[in-house]
Every structure is written in structure tokens, then in C-alpha cells.
Design an enzyme around this catalytic site. Structure first.
Site, PDB file in Angstrom:
ATOM      1  N   GLU A  60       0.814  -1.220   0.000  1.00 44.94           N
ATOM      2  CA  GLU A  60       0.000   0.000   0.000  1.00 44.94           C
ATOM      3  C   GLU A  60       0.847   1.270   0.000  1.00 44.94           C
ATOM      4  O   GLU A  60       0.532   2.224  -0.714  1.00 44.94           O
ATOM      5  CB  GLU A  60      -0.961   0.002   1.192  1.00 44.94           C
ATOM      6  CG  GLU A  60      -2.154  -0.949   1.045  1.00 44.94           C
ATOM      7  CD  GLU A  60      -1.842  -2.397   1.367  1.00 44.94           C
ATOM      8  OE1 GLU A  60      -0.683  -2.696   1.740  1.00 44.94           O
ATOM      9  OE2 GLU A  60      -2.752  -3.250   1.258  1.00 44.94           O
ATOM     10  N   HIS A 129      -9.697  -4.732  10.710  1.00 46.66           N
ATOM     11  CA  HIS A 129     -10.344  -4.567   9.408  1.00 46.66           C
ATOM     12  C   HIS A 129     -11.603  -3.708   9.475  1.00 46.66           C
ATOM     13  O   HIS A 129     -12.417  -3.730   8.558  1.00 46.66           O
ATOM     14  CB  HIS A 129     -10.720  -5.938   8.824  1.00 46.66           C
ATOM     15  CG  HIS A 129      -9.560  -6.702   8.278  1.00 46.66           C
ATOM     16  ND1 HIS A 129      -8.451  -7.013   9.028  1.00 46.66           N
ATOM     17  CD2 HIS A 129      -9.325  -7.211   7.042  1.00 46.66           C
ATOM     18  CE1 HIS A 129      -7.598  -7.702   8.279  1.00 46.66           C
ATOM     19  NE2 HIS A 129      -8.111  -7.826   7.070  1.00 46.66           N
TER      20      HIS A 129
END
Ligand SMILES: Cc1ncc(C[n+]2csc(CCOP(=O)(O)OP(=O)(O)O)c2C)c(N)n1
Ligand SMILES: [Mg+2]
Lengths: 326, 363
Positions: A60, A129
């Protein structure tokens, strides 16, 4: 007009903008061959080819930073985060580089990047998450933050974000991907960023909300109307920054009571900012303190039936609304 | 702990070695050679002048001087074509001048003046000049390397023949983002050269106390990338080495890591008393035997390209230019509080073209 899911509406926005502007590329983990971890980009690889729809490694910081650099040279990258929760490993690229480069260059450099992906709890995937970072993102001047609740809004807002010259962070919701709604098929129909939408009119209480909590608030408003004779106005912010505070204040002037509903941890949340602004700008209009319903203040719990209770839900909204009109 | 040499740097011949005869150097005109020298001298005099201004409290914050490393930025940037781009870290004055930024705007930026290259909003660590293909000036160690990779991505996407040079220090190689960028560049054959300016220290930590493995550039092997090292005190060698890798990047989309051995004479920043991690003798040794300006001067004298008188004149002019820049900075106005919220959003600065609604700023 067609009935599309929220997922299909996002896909339609991507497809239309990829067609309109050859500088638009979609990149992220599993967006191409796999069709997207949540199937948002299904069919786009076949339609636009591998130069426009690009699978990235699980890096990322690397690929978002790469997108920021490419955007400085005129590419208009749409970067998919499989979950917004993973923004933490790319924080420096998103909030130091994308957010600051225009300022630090004295306005010489633009960063027309879109970073998008789901940001929500409620899917029993635990604390790592389930982050909802819209408050953290919006704390950085230079960026725009969008959280659509419906299919039509998702499409119109994403198109605006892709055409915007500032970095835009677009926060979707995995639980909404399957929700259906009427969506225009006009490729030039855009919804401007920074424009709230009154999703339901009412006279007794203003619920200010956004994202999936709009749906919870509308469900609660139905019950409040039928069973408690309370008329609720639901204001969907749609964009967190820029913020359409005027629509909120207009509603407060009508109802004189406010409940903020947000899927946020309470401390320094979007709601904290709203409450400050409402009291500052509409103090005399308020008949009572501003109420807020947020996520219960703890990391996201896994336990499925309990996670439902940690987040705002129609029953919790109902209770909070009754307290606010008491 | 002394400076660790790059694996092959010790054995390289300086100045009069092979690199002088490499076509990229042999084909230089007399004027071009003098210009290389002049740029290095101008950078050094500019920075010495900025240090004096810092000491008299005209400049705030950090000031990371490039003194000793001039041959790297000047050598690399002298190879830039129309579609070649540069990005670097906070030790960025040399690169800024090497690409041709104006010293008045650079000095004014240090002074925090509105006439600065970033209108006083960036400071020493954040110089930018997109019109000169110069993308900063970045304060977070290693954070600029993915951006440089993105410049290369954009070149390739737009089918332009060019390359990006992404500079970093020897300390930056241990950042995760750097390795993510290496992988992306190698995986997608992006035209980017990762240039490690190995000055031996990251702040006060020597290379041997921070980096495992035989050499910094060699890590490229793990990604199947080309790599090389070079003696960065010799501008000819910098140019010869970089030319090879730039050509591979531009023409074949081959990325590379190039480790350039260099040295800074001053502390990490001017706030570093420079007493704890290296010896005076070490610094003097570099100054006396490997100074890039002295070495190139000698070469040019030997080649008959330059005269003592011209050397003197260039130096005098460089000092005058630096003084002029300082005078300009001194005389310039500061930004006002009204400027604080400009250059934040494109849309706010282009109000006639604004499409969004709502508040962009809060109080
Ligand atoms: C992420 C991050 N960590 C730490 C710092 C503080 N810092 C600034 S420069 C520096 C040393 C970097 O050394 P090197 O990469 O060798 O570059 P040099 O200063 O030698 O040019 C450190 C630790 C920073 N700016 N960013
Ligand atoms: Mg170093």
C-alpha cells in the site's frame, strides 16, 4: 434511470470516467484479474485492458505513493484499498505526501488522486479490518472526504471525485455494496462534493448522519413516526470535507433538536466537529443539548451478535432519538 | 565509527581515469565543463552564505547542507533531458540549483519570505520546481521514493521517453517504502534510477551500524534490478555511471539502484555539533583529498580548459550571487496570515472553477 446496486453504481462511475478520460487508471490489489476483492471492478479489465486496470502487489505505501507521484505528472489514478483499514501502512504517502504537496510547493503541484475502498465495521472481521478513518482523514487540510450512503450518491460523487483536482478519499461500505437504488445513466450527471442531501423531511428532530447510518436513521425514523408520533428529518452529509453545514443548520432551525448518528469512535469524531459547529452557529435555535450516537468506544469486537450492538443500528438510533426529543 | 566505503568505490580511479574519456564526458564542450564547475561552486557558496544567515537567526528550523556532495547532484542533473525528472529528500539545495532553480527564490524560501520558491510555505527541506522537472524536497526519510517511482510510471503510461531519478541517503535504504518501490519498479519495468547518496552517515549513525549486508545498491539483486556504485567525488565518474543507467532506463525501461559514494563536511543539520560519531581527521582527510570541486578544478586545469584566473572569477561571482540572494531575501516581505490558507486546495485557489459546495476550511 436504472436500478443498480451500490457496487454496480461505483463500477458504472469508474467505467464512464475511464471512457471519458484516458489519464484515468484504476489500480489496487486484485482489481483486475480477480475482478476486485468485492467485485466492484468486475468486467473493467476486459473492457479497458491491463494498462488501465492494474493489479498491484500488496504494497500500500508503495503503490499509493506511486499513484501520488503519477498524479503530480498528470495521470489521474483511482487507487483501490481493499479495506480503508489498510491506510495505516500508507499513512505517510496519503497524509504527508498527497495532502501536503500542494501546500509545500506553494501551489505549484496538484495531486488529483482518488483513493477508494470500503471503510466500515459490522462484518465480523475484528478490529484490524473495521476502521472508519473519515475523521482522521478530514483532519488534514488539503484533502476531500466522501462517504456515500446510496447507489445514486456513490455514482455521482465518485465521478465528481475523479474529475476533482484535489486528493479525494472515497469511503465505501461492504454492507452497502448489495443495496439497490435508482441510478441515472447520464454520464454527465455529477453530484457535487460538499452538498448534503435531506433524505427525509421532518419537523421534530434533525438526525445528521452519513454512510450506512443513513439507512439506520431512516429505519428508525419510520418507527418514530408510526409508533411515537415523532417527525424526523434525516440529513445525509454525503461529504465530510468540504462540509455542507448550511443544510444542517437550516434543518436545525426547523426542528430545534439534533441527534448526530455516526459509525465512528466518539473521541474527536466527525460528530464532535458537527456538534461544535452547530452550537457555535445555531445556539439560539437549540431547545436542548445536541445528542450523539456513535460506535461503542472500544476496538471493533469480533463476536457477531455483539458487534451489531457496538455499532449504531436502528434500535440504538430509536433509543437515542427518543432521548433527544424528551 | 568510521565511514564505510561502498564495495567498489575504493578501487576506482578518480578524475584522470577512464570516466574522463567516456563519450558523455569527452564530448563536453569547454563551456559545458566550466558550467559544471561553476554549478558546484555556486551551490557551495550559496550554502555557506545560507549558513551565515542561519547563524544570524534569519533562517529557522532545519538546514541540511550538501557541502561536499555537490558532484552528485550536478553530475546527475547535468544529464537530464526534456522528459527526465528528479525527486530527492530534505538535503535538497544542491539538486534544486543543479536543475536550474533561481538562488534568490531559494534563499528567500529559507528566510520564510513570500518571494520564496514555495512562497515561504515549504522551507529548506521542501523546494519544488515542477517546470524544471524537480519534484522536491521531501522531509520524511524514504517517503519520496514511491513518488519518484510514480513519476516513472507516469512517463511510461504516457509513452514518453525519459527517466526519473529518485535520490535518497544511505539511511533511507532501510525504509519499507523504499523496498516496496524497488519491487514495483522492477516488477513493472519502470524507468527510474534509485540514487543512493552514500555519505556514510544517517545523522550520527554510520552505515555499518545501520545497514546489514555487503552493500546498499547490491540489494537491487534481490529484485532482479541492475545496480552499480561509483566514486561520487569525481563528477566525470558520476556522469559516466549515471549515463549508462539512464540510457537503460529511458530506452529499455530498466530501473536500477546506483550507490554514489560521497561525503558531507558539515553536521547532519546545522544543529548537529558533529562531535560524537566521526573524527575531525576523517573530515579533513576528505576535504584535503576528495573534495569534488578541488578535484574537478585540477582536472580542468590539467585539461587546459580553465585558468586560475577564471577559477577565481567564478568563485567571486558565486559569492556575489549568494550575497545578492541573501539581500533579496532580506528585502522581501514575509507572507501574511492571509496567505496561510492559500495553496491548500486547488479549488479554493481557483474559486471561479470550483464545482464543490460546502466549507473547505474550519475554525
Ligand atoms: C521517517 C523519518 N524518520 C526519521 C527522520 C529524522 N531524520 C531526518 S534525516 C535522518 C537521517 C537520514 O540519513 P540519510 O538517509 O543517510 O541521509 P543524509 O542525511 O545523510 O543525507 C533522520 C533520522 C525523518 N525525517 N523521517
Ligand atoms: Mg547519509
Amino acid at each position: 434511470m436504472a436500478v443498480l446496486t451500490y457496487r454496480e453504481a461505483i463500477r458504472a462511475a469508474l467505467s464512464e470516467e475511464l471512457t471519458r478520460d484516458e489519464n484515468v487508471v484504476l489500480m489496487g490489489e486484485e482489481v483486475a484479474q480477480f475482478h476486485g476483492a468485492y467485485k466492484v471492478s468486475e468486467g473493467l479489465l476486459e473492457k479497458f485492458g491491463p494498462d488501465r486496470i492494474v493489479d498491484t502487489p500488496i504494497s500500500e505505501a508503495g503503490f499509493i505513493g506511486m499513484g501520488v507521484g503519477a498524479s503530480m505528472l498528470g495521470v489521474r489514478p483511482v487507487m483501490e484499498l481493499m479495506f480503508w483499514s489498510f491506510y495505516s501502512v500508507a499513512f505517510d504517502q496519503i497524509l504527508n505526501n498527497a495532502a501536503n504537496v500542494r501546500y509545500m510547493s506553494g501551489g505549484l503541484i496538484n495531486c488529483p488522486i482518488v483513493i477508494r475502498g470500503p471503510a466500515n465495521g459490522g462484518t465480523n472481521v475484528g478490529a484490524t479490518h473495521s476502521h472508519t478513518p473519515e475523521n482522521v482523514l478530514a483532519n488534514h487540510p488539503g484533502v476531500k472526504v466522501i462517504v456515500p450512503a446510496t447507489a445514486a450518491d456513490a455514482k455521482g460523487l465518485l465521478k465528481s471525485a475523479i474529475r476533482d483536482n484535489d486528493p479525494c478519499f472515497f469511503l465505501e461500505n461492504t454492507i452497502l455494496y448489495g443495496e439497490k437504488g435508482e441510478v441515472s445513466d447520464d454520464p454527465e450527471l455529477l453530484i457535487p462534493l460538499g452538498l448534503a442531501d435531506v433524505k427525509r423531511k421532518g419537523t421534530d428532530l434533525t438526525i445528521v448522519t452519513y454512510g450506512r447510518c443513513v439507512l439506520h436513521s431512516l429505519a428508525a425514523a419510520d418507527i418514530l413516526e408510526k409508533e411515537h408520533d415523532v417527525s424526523v428529518e434525516v440529513v445525509d452529509l454525503r461529504t465530510i470535507r468540504p462540509l455542507d453545514i448550511d443544510t444542517v443548520l437550516a434543518s436545525v432551525k426547523k426542528t430545534h433538536r439534533v441527534l448526530i448518528v455516526e459509525e465512528q469512535k466518539p473521541f474527536a469524531s466527525v460528530g464532535s466537529q458537527l456538534a461544535y459547529m452547530i452550537q457555535r452557529e445555531a445556539f439560539d435555535e437549540l431547545d436542548g443539548p445536541i445528542h450523539r450516537l456513535a460506535t461503542i468506544d472500544a476496538p471493533a469486537i469480533y463476536s457477531p451478535p455483539v458487534e451489531v450492538e457496538q455499532l449504531p443500528n436502528p434500535q440504538r438510533v430509536l433509543k437515542a432519538a427518543l432521548a433527544a426529543v424528551e | 565509527m568510521s565511514k564505510k566505503a561502498a564495495p567498489t568505490a575504493e578501487s576506482k580511479v578518480s578524475c584522470t581515469g577512464q570516466s574522463a574519456s567516456a563519450p558523455i564526458n569527452a564530448n563536453l564542450s569547454k563551456e559545458e565543463k566550466i558550467e559544471l564547475h561553476r554549478k558546484m561552486v555556486r551551490i557551495r557558496r550559496f550554502e555557506e552564505r545560507s549558513l551565515r544567515s542561519y547563524q544570524s537567526k534569519k533562517i529557522g528550523g532545519f538546514l541540511h547542507l550538501y557541502i561536499g556532495q555537490e558532484a552528485v547532484a550536478v553530475g546527475c542533473c547535468s544529464l537530464m533531458g526534456k522528459n527526465d525528472h528528479v525527486i530527492t529528500a530534505y538535503r535538497d539545495h544542491g539538486h534544486a540549483m543543479a536543475v536550474g532553480m533561481d538562488t534568490k527564490a531559494l534563499m528567500a524560501e529559507l528566510y520564510g519570505k513570500i518571494t520564496g520558491c514555495s512562497k515561504g510555505k515549504g522551507g529548506s527541506m521542501h523546494y519544488f520546481a515542477p517546470s524544471l522537472n524537480y519534484w522536491g524536497g521531501h522531509g520524511i526519510v524514504g517517503g519520496q521514493i514511491p513518488l519518484g517511482t510514480g513519476l516513472a510510471y507516469a512517463l511510461k503510461y504516457k509513452k514518453l521517453t525519459g527517466a526519473a531519478m529518485a535520490f535518497m541517503g544511505d539511511g533511507a535504504v532501510n525504509q519499507g517504502a523504499v523496498h516496496e518501490a524497488y519491487n514495483l519498479a522492477a516488477l513493472w519495468n519502470l524507468p527510474v534510477i534509485f540514487v543512493i547518496e552514500n555519505n556514510g552517515y544517517s545523522m550520527g549513525t554510520s552505515q555499518e551500524r545501520s545497514s546489514a549486508g555487503p552493500g546498499l545498491a547490491q540489494r537491487a539483486e534481490a529484485y532482479g534490478m541492475n545496480w552499480g556504485t561509483c566514486f561520487g567525488h569525481d563528477i566525470y565518474e558520476v556522469r559516466a555511471t549515471m549515463d549508462k543507467f539512464l540510457t537503460l532506463a529511458r530506452e529499455k525501461h530498466q530501473p536500477a539502484v546506483v550507490e554514489i559514494d560521497t561525503y558531507r563536511y558539515r553536521g547532519h543539520s546545522v544543529a548537529d555539533p558533529d562531535k560524537t560519531y566521526r573524527t575531525r581527521e576523517e573530515i579533513e582527510e576528505y576535504r584535503n583529498t576528495k573534495d569534488p570541486i578541488q578535484l574537478f578544478q585540477k582536472t580542468l586545469l590539467a585539461e587546459g580548459v580553465i585558468t586560475e584566473a577564471l577559477i577565481e572569477q567564478i568563485d567571486t561571482e558565486a559569492k556575489a550571487e549568494a550575497d545578492l540572494a541573501a539581500d533579496f531575501a532580506e528585502a522581501s516581505p514575509f507572507p501574511t496570515p492571509d496567505d496561510i490558507q492559500k495553496d491548500v486546495y486547488w479549488e479554493a485557489d481557483n474559486a471561479d472553477k470550483r464545482t464543490s459546495k460546502g466549507r473547505l476550511f474550519f475554525d
